[in-house]
Design a protein around this motif. Structure first.
Motif, mmCIF file in Angstrom:
data_model
loop_
_atom_site.group_PDB
_atom_site.id
_atom_site.type_symbol
_atom_site.label_atom_id
_atom_site.label_comp_id
_atom_site.label_asym_id
_atom_site.label_seq_id
_atom_site.Cartn_x
_atom_site.Cartn_y
_atom_site.Cartn_z
ATOM 1 N N ILE B 201 -10.857 -16.616 -7.470
ATOM 2 C CA ILE B 201 -11.912 -15.756 -8.038
ATOM 3 C C ILE B 201 -12.574 -16.470 -9.217
ATOM 4 C CG2 ILE B 201 -12.354 -13.560 -9.197
ATOM 5 C CD1 ILE B 201 -9.949 -12.439 -7.612
ATOM 6 N N ASP B 202 -13.892 -16.420 -9.265
ATOM 7 C CA ASP B 202 -14.640 -17.088 -10.331
ATOM 8 C C ASP B 202 -14.662 -16.200 -11.577
ATOM 9 O OD1 ASP B 202 -16.364 -18.949 -11.559
ATOM 10 O OD2 ASP B 202 -18.066 -17.622 -11.079
ATOM 11 N N ILE B 203 -14.000 -16.655 -12.629
ATOM 12 C CA ILE B 203 -13.969 -15.878 -13.875
ATOM 13 C C ILE B 203 -14.877 -16.553 -14.899
ATOM 14 C CG2 ILE B 203 -12.501 -15.114 -15.783
ATOM 15 C CD1 ILE B 203 -10.257 -14.818 -13.665
ATOM 16 N N ALA B 231 -21.052 -3.056 -15.653
ATOM 17 C CA ALA B 231 -21.025 -3.210 -14.188
ATOM 18 C C ALA B 231 -20.361 -4.529 -13.787
ATOM 19 C CB ALA B 231 -22.454 -3.152 -13.641
ATOM 20 N N ASN B 232 -20.649 -5.596 -14.543
ATOM 21 C CA ASN B 232 -20.058 -6.895 -14.228
ATOM 22 C C ASN B 232 -18.553 -6.901 -14.461
ATOM 23 O OD1 ASN B 232 -22.745 -7.341 -14.086
ATOM 24 N ND2 ASN B 232 -22.766 -9.202 -15.345
ATOM 25 N N LEU B 236 -15.616 -7.451 -11.545
ATOM 26 C CA LEU B 236 -14.582 -8.490 -11.619
ATOM 27 C C LEU B 236 -13.183 -7.888 -11.517
ATOM 28 C CD1 LEU B 236 -13.846 -11.465 -12.037
ATOM 29 C CD2 LEU B 236 -13.942 -11.080 -14.506
ATOM 30 N N VAL B 237 -12.979 -6.777 -12.217
ATOM 31 C CA VAL B 237 -11.671 -6.117 -12.182
ATOM 32 C C VAL B 237 -11.360 -5.656 -10.753
ATOM 33 C CG1 VAL B 237 -10.341 -4.115 -12.987
ATOM 34 C CG2 VAL B 237 -11.682 -5.455 -14.611
ATOM 35 N N THR B 238 -12.341 -5.081 -10.090
ATOM 36 C CA THR B 238 -12.132 -4.617 -8.716
ATOM 37 C C THR B 238 -11.738 -5.777 -7.796
ATOM 38 O OG1 THR B 238 -13.779 -2.913 -9.080
ATOM 39 C CG2 THR B 238 -13.198 -3.362 -6.792
ATOM 40 N N LYS B 239 -12.435 -6.911 -7.968
ATOM 41 C CA LYS B 239 -12.125 -8.077 -7.147
ATOM 42 C C LYS B 239 -10.647 -8.486 -7.326
ATOM 43 C CE LYS B 239 -15.909 -10.821 -6.786
ATOM 44 N NZ LYS B 239 -16.770 -11.921 -7.289
ATOM 45 N N THR B 243 -7.346 -8.152 -4.633
ATOM 46 C CA THR B 243 -6.533 -9.320 -4.284
ATOM 47 C C THR B 243 -5.040 -9.035 -4.455
ATOM 48 O OG1 THR B 243 -8.330 -10.692 -5.092
ATOM 49 C CG2 THR B 243 -6.197 -11.774 -4.794
ATOM 50 N N LEU B 244 -4.704 -8.219 -5.459
ATOM 51 C CA LEU B 244 -3.290 -7.972 -5.753
ATOM 52 C C LEU B 244 -2.724 -6.775 -4.980
ATOM 53 C CD1 LEU B 244 -3.391 -8.652 -9.607
ATOM 54 C CD2 LEU B 244 -2.665 -10.214 -7.793
ATOM 55 N N GLY B 245 -3.597 -6.016 -4.316
ATOM 56 C CA GLY B 245 -3.153 -4.942 -3.419
ATOM 57 C C GLY B 245 -2.299 -3.884 -4.088
ATOM 58 N N ASP B 246 -1.287 -3.387 -3.369
ATOM 59 C CA ASP B 246 -0.518 -2.257 -3.901
ATOM 60 C C ASP B 246 0.556 -2.681 -4.902
ATOM 61 O OD1 ASP B 246 1.534 -3.225 -2.361
ATOM 62 O OD2 ASP B 246 1.973 -1.325 -1.355
ATOM 63 N N LYS B 247 0.514 -3.957 -5.320
ATOM 64 C CA LYS B 247 1.342 -4.359 -6.460
ATOM 65 C C LYS B 247 0.781 -3.742 -7.748
ATOM 66 C CE LYS B 247 3.632 -7.368 -3.932
ATOM 67 N NZ LYS B 247 5.001 -7.024 -3.492
ATOM 68 N N VAL B 248 -0.494 -3.401 -7.723
ATOM 69 C CA VAL B 248 -1.145 -2.827 -8.910
ATOM 70 C C VAL B 248 -0.787 -1.347 -9.023
ATOM 71 C CG1 VAL B 248 -3.351 -2.312 -10.037
ATOM 72 C CG2 VAL B 248 -3.083 -4.418 -8.688
ATOM 73 N N PHE B 249 -0.210 -0.955 -10.153
ATOM 74 C CA PHE B 249 0.093 0.472 -10.301
ATOM 75 C C PHE B 249 -0.804 1.152 -11.329
ATOM 76 C CE2 PHE B 249 3.139 -1.485 -13.258
ATOM 77 C CZ PHE B 249 2.940 -0.738 -14.400
ATOM 78 N N ALA B 250 -1.519 0.367 -12.125
ATOM 79 C CA ALA B 250 -2.419 0.975 -13.109
ATOM 80 C C ALA B 250 -3.388 -0.066 -13.649
ATOM 81 C CB ALA B 250 -1.624 1.583 -14.259
#
Lengths: 418, 418
Positions: B201-203, B231-232, B236-239, B243-250
């Motif tokens: 991902i381009d940061i 919006a930007n 970026l956060v959504t991207k 990528t991290l899928g259901d490892k993300v809890f919050a």
């Protein structure tokens, strides 16, 4: 007078709070035990001017300074540059340091990035401190009043260099007379109550008295100077522990290494080869959870309400006399668990009492041993986490006081027989 | 330029290394997020002269200073006296503070020791900061360039006063332009794995990427400058979260206030009005203990061995297929508990596997919902405290992932109907 020592930590991650500075605490403990008077901790970020002015300050203020961080390969690692500027010493390329850094990468079958070359630049005349576990060598340098020791910020590297290269040499540099710190650990009595009780005891002016209170214990601390007679210090400690009675669960610093309240319970349970079963309500599993990996804990159960618990155990219970109810539950649990000790804890009222920080919670705990039942009713206030923690500790403390009593009775009997 | 802020900690227990200064890190994080430039941390012991000279230094060096410790009732609590001396302000008896201290003891049905009277002596003109969870009130005072905030050293009291009384007022005192910190919280994936996944991902260069790993979660942190388009940043956060899928809890920092993994479970359980029953082995009560004061937790039980558990439940079990065994236990528990969800966790081998830090522990966990069974087998290594903690969190995370999936399915269905 003990030589004074300061701790100086460098790093943006510390001043911005991303990292808790455990290095400072670890190095301070080491220094105090060795006989330094630790006077100050300072942490600043990766800014050259801040580093330079702080180094200059410390150079006239302290006898010794342990510094961590800022020795890495990246552009924000500025310690060597700051030392050069603050003390007006040029940086020189250290061949041996460079060979060691190269070897570190060869051992790991990795290419050495060019940036690591910088780690071999040390202040002229500084003593190099070889790093056997990482790339950054430390170094030590005397400036004005102060002997500065610069160590990497990575805790494992810092500890390794300190223990191998610094600790053994400090006695040659400083006249160190370590004082003795005794901590009397209590549970179930507040700091100010302790102070009031020991006010009647005469504490000599050269013994420093202090307190340290946490949720789990209060420590009454006595710092004895190096030349204080051992017999006098033990006599004073005994006088204080006798005044505090069975609130005392451990005394640190007189040869014995002790731990927290749960550690005390664990030691006593192991010594007697006893077993325990728990029935928890307010503490919600925490009582068992605190007894980390204890072989002697056979079982615990938690039920959301007394009604559920009664139903599961097929017994009739009443809110009217919770100590009696706890005893009935303990007897049933004794039968099904086969444990030597049964701890049952109930509380008055409903779940709201536990959750509401403004409501006082009254706990009713019983310890059942054979056919003897030891009850205790205590109240706990505050946020729910605190209530649950105190509930768990109060129950375990009831057990601890019982175990301590029977073990000292056993010892008393033993000494009579002798 | 952001206003500068220093952290000042007082206490022998800190300079001697008995206590790791977590207050300094916590307050620094808060300050950075609010838009301060944190420039320095300093800690000194309970010595009046040191305190006085440090307060004088900071008064001309920083715009704001958060100070902790030294507000207690005992003779080594010197903060108010130091402020009086350093800034030449008399201490005056504060009637309201004293009434609050008295009330604290009345609420706990205890006598107030005379020594607590001292805590009501505040510097003249200082703003009193009421302490709703302890005895020591804090106070705030402006001197020269710096606004000083004095808080108790007990972390729970310090945080409570800071969050209630200080944080909401800082914007009126200082021109703060906070950058936006977004923390993506994950469980069950390591720092380097995360880095590898998001490498594609381009940061943008003006967004600062960082990681913070603890036992309980890994946070991937993105610091966006004050003027960064909303919006930007959300794009970026959504991207990254995708990528991290259901490892993300919050995800913290985009308007929502989130907590740890257990908090996420608690929110989901409350929202669905579900109930839970637990059967613990390796976690020894900790799984329940982590769910502080949860109405939805109906019961937990822990047994020292699988044999004891089987006997209690009157079922036949086998070590050969622990997932199958866990399912049988879950079915029995479902019947007796009446809970919506049943979590059962077993582990391969005996108690030694749990206690020995060099032995890998393999956990077998099942979540039973109605007649659906969700199994997971995972291994955990390290010291026993770590193993127990991870065991508890892995089970709760199995539940969290299930709840998150059904709640997002429910939302998806809902939006279609709209």
């Amino acid at each position: 007078m003990n030589p004074t020592l300061e701790i100086f930590s460098q790093g943006e991650e510390i001043v911005t709070g991303q990292t808790v500075d455990t290095n400072a605490a670890w190095l301070s403990q080491q220094a105090v035990e060795l006989g330094f008077a630790v006077t100050r901790h300072t942490a600043v970020g990766d800014k050259l001017d801040d580093l330079v002015s702080l180094l200059k300050e410390i150079a006239w203020r302290a006898d010794c300074c342990f510094c961590t961080g800022g020795l890495g390969p990246t552009s924000d690692d500025l310690t060597a540059a700051a030392v050069a500027k603050a003390f007006d010493i040029p940086l020189v390329f250290d061949d041996i340091a460079f060979a060691q850094i190269q070897q570190f990468f060869i051992n790991r079958k990795r290419m050495m990035p060019e940036s690591n070359r910088k780690q071999a630049m040390l202040p002229q005349g500084a003593e190099r401190l070889d790093n056997d576990v990482g790339t950054a060598p430390g170094f030590a340098v005397q400036h004005q009043r102060c002997w500065f020791v610069f160590l990497p910020g990575v805790p494992s590297e810092m500890r390794s260099i300190f223990l191998d290269k610094i600790k053994p040499t400090l006695n040659q540099r400083f006249l160190l007379q370590p004082s003795t710190l005794v901590s009397i650990k209590t549970f179930g009595i507040g700091e100010s109550d302790i102070q009031q009780r020991i006010d009647k005891i005469d504490i000599p002016a050269d013994v420093q008295l202090g307190f340290r209170a946490s949720l789990n214990e209060v420590q009454t601390k006595l710092l004895f100077p190096a030349d204080y007679p051992y017999a006098n210090s033990t006599a004073l400690v005994t006088k204080i522990t006798e005044t505090l009675g069975d609130k005392v669960f451990a005394v640190d610093g007189l040869g014995e290494v002790t731990g927290d309240l749960v550690y005390a319970v664990d030691q006593l349970m192991r010594a007697g080869k006893y077993t325990l079963a728990l029935v928890e309500t307010a503490s919600q599993g925490l009582m068992a959870g605190l007894c980390t990996g204890s072989e002697w804990l056979l079982e615990t159960r938690y039920e959301h309400s007394l009604e559920r618990l009664a139903q599961k155990l097929a017994i009739a219970v009443t809110q009217d006399d919770l100590l009696e109810t706890a005893k009935v539950i303990a007897l049933t649990t004794q039968e099904t668990s086969g444990a030597d000790f049964i701890l049952v804890q109930l509380y008055s009222g409903d779940f709201q009492v536990l959750q509401d920080k403004d409501k006082l919670m009254v706990l009713h705990t019983v310890l059942l041993v054979g056919n003897q039942c030891y009850p205790a009713s205590q109240s706990v206030a505050g946020l729910i986490k605190r209530k649950q923690n105190q509930a768990a500790l109060l129950a375990l403390d009831l057990l601890r006081r019982y175990l301590q009593r029977i073990s000292s009775d056993a010892l008393a009997g033993y000494s009579v027989i002798l």
